[in-house]
Design an enzyme around this catalytic site. Sequence first.
Site, PDB file in Angstrom:
ATOM      1  N   LYS A   1       0.864  -1.215   0.143  1.00  0.00           N
ATOM      2  CA  LYS A   1       0.086  -0.143   0.122  1.00  0.00           C
ATOM      3  C   LYS A   1       0.947   1.006  -0.072  1.00  0.00           C
ATOM      4  O   LYS A   1       0.562   2.118  -0.668  1.00  0.00           O
ATOM      5  CB  LYS A   1      -0.929   0.143   1.238  1.00  0.00           C
ATOM      6  CG  LYS A   1      -1.870  -1.267   1.227  1.00  0.00           C
ATOM      7  CD  LYS A   1      -2.766  -1.336   2.486  1.00  0.00           C
ATOM      8  CE  LYS A   1      -3.548  -2.698   2.455  1.00  0.00           C
ATOM      9  NZ  LYS A   1      -4.195  -2.819   3.688  1.00  0.00           N
TER      10      LYS A   1
ATOM     11  N   GLN B   1      -4.063  -1.369  10.096  1.00  0.00           N
ATOM     12  CA  GLN B   1      -3.926  -2.685   9.517  1.00  0.00           C
ATOM     13  C   GLN B   1      -4.266  -3.792  10.630  1.00  0.00           C
ATOM     14  O   GLN B   1      -3.713  -3.795  11.605  1.00  0.00           O
ATOM     15  CB  GLN B   1      -2.476  -3.114   9.145  1.00  0.00           C
ATOM     16  CG  GLN B   1      -2.087  -4.194   8.388  1.00  0.00           C
ATOM     17  CD  GLN B   1      -2.883  -4.331   7.253  1.00  0.00           C
ATOM     18  OE1 GLN B   1      -2.950  -3.215   6.012  1.00  0.00           O
ATOM     19  NE2 GLN B   1      -3.679  -5.346   6.758  1.00  0.00           N
TER      20      GLN B   1
ATOM     21  N   ASP C   1     -10.774   2.949   5.190  1.00  0.00           N
ATOM     22  CA  ASP C   1     -11.043   1.590   5.034  1.00  0.00           C
ATOM     23  C   ASP C   1     -12.813   0.999   5.235  1.00  0.00           C
ATOM     24  O   ASP C   1     -13.100   0.060   4.903  1.00  0.00           O
ATOM     25  CB  ASP C   1     -10.808   0.641   6.355  1.00  0.00           C
ATOM     26  CG  ASP C   1      -9.295  -0.175   6.074  1.00  0.00           C
ATOM     27  OD1 ASP C   1      -9.320  -0.512   4.829  1.00  0.00           O
ATOM     28  OD2 ASP C   1      -8.627  -0.386   6.894  1.00  0.00           O
TER      29      ASP C   1
END
Length: 293
Positions: free
Chosen positions: A53, A97, A120
Amino acid sequence: MAANLIDGRAIAEEIHRETAARVAALAARGATPGLAFVRVGDDPASKVYVGMKERACQRLGIRSTTLILAESTSEAEVLALIGRLNADPAVHGILVQAPLPRAICSARVFASVAPGKDVDGFHPVNVGKLMLGDPGGFVPCTPAGIHQLLIRAGVPLAGAEVVILGRGNIVGKPMAAILIQKAPDADATVTVCHSRTRDLAAHCRRADILIAAMGVREFVRADMVKPGAAVIDVGVNRVPDPAAKGGSRLVGDVDFEGVRAVAGHLTPNPGGVGPMTIAMLMRNTVQAAEMQS
Ligand code: NAP
């Protein structure tokens, strides 16, 4: 006849080009999108994912920062860090994460990210907006990417019978929420299956679109697929393979060779859903920067 393969890498590149144009438009107004990654502990897969990412950000001109915290970090410390990122005007998006260490409550951490920076799409406000069909929220990246794969591969959605295998919060549930909307590029009839579903194979066999997001290697076999159906393989399963580098390789939830002979469309795995997840994260980050600039 073999299925058409849906090339996730090529479609992700197409989305990256669109995102890069939006980054350039922001730059012309003096704004640079900023994305902060929060990684807690030493999970090897998390390191790989965050690395991928970060590289995507670099390519597109998105400023990224990665905050790495020790496995022993307390939940209060993680929440305090997110509080600081929420208040930082140079940070438009925040990605925590998963998985987090066991001692930390993931739900509390995800809910602590400001909804406007939740690229997200896991904050309850964004989950609610997705259910309501409110376009002002953030949609979770993997199901949003699958949606784009279906649209850009020309798979008809209106009225289609969709069967989703898996009811997880990251893929299955938001995928259903996207496809049941009364909206263009949706209007599907969706069934969500899970470990308590009776005669799961019978559900699969009537699907025009079958989305496998369980994490069970090669679960979907050719005899579970309606001829001509579109099959999307989301699963990521590591299996031992002495011949592979590192002694293991990744396989999906779909028996690729068997299903390829029956399906109309099929995503390769790797090279299908994975690149789309990153493409949609970049797109969500630019959307966040546009909303905040
Ligand atoms: P999850 O939250 O653990 O959900 C898994 C779902 O599969 C659950 O609903 C579970 O049912 C169901 N399930 C498991 N075994 C089953 C079986 N034998 N029969 C029927 N249902 C079964 O997982 P997730 O986070 O949604 O992820 C699913 C998969 O997608 C994983 O392999 C993950 O690595 C992959 N993934 C890939 C990407 C990508 O970018 N490529 C992104 C995210 C996730 P119950 O609810 O009844 O337990």
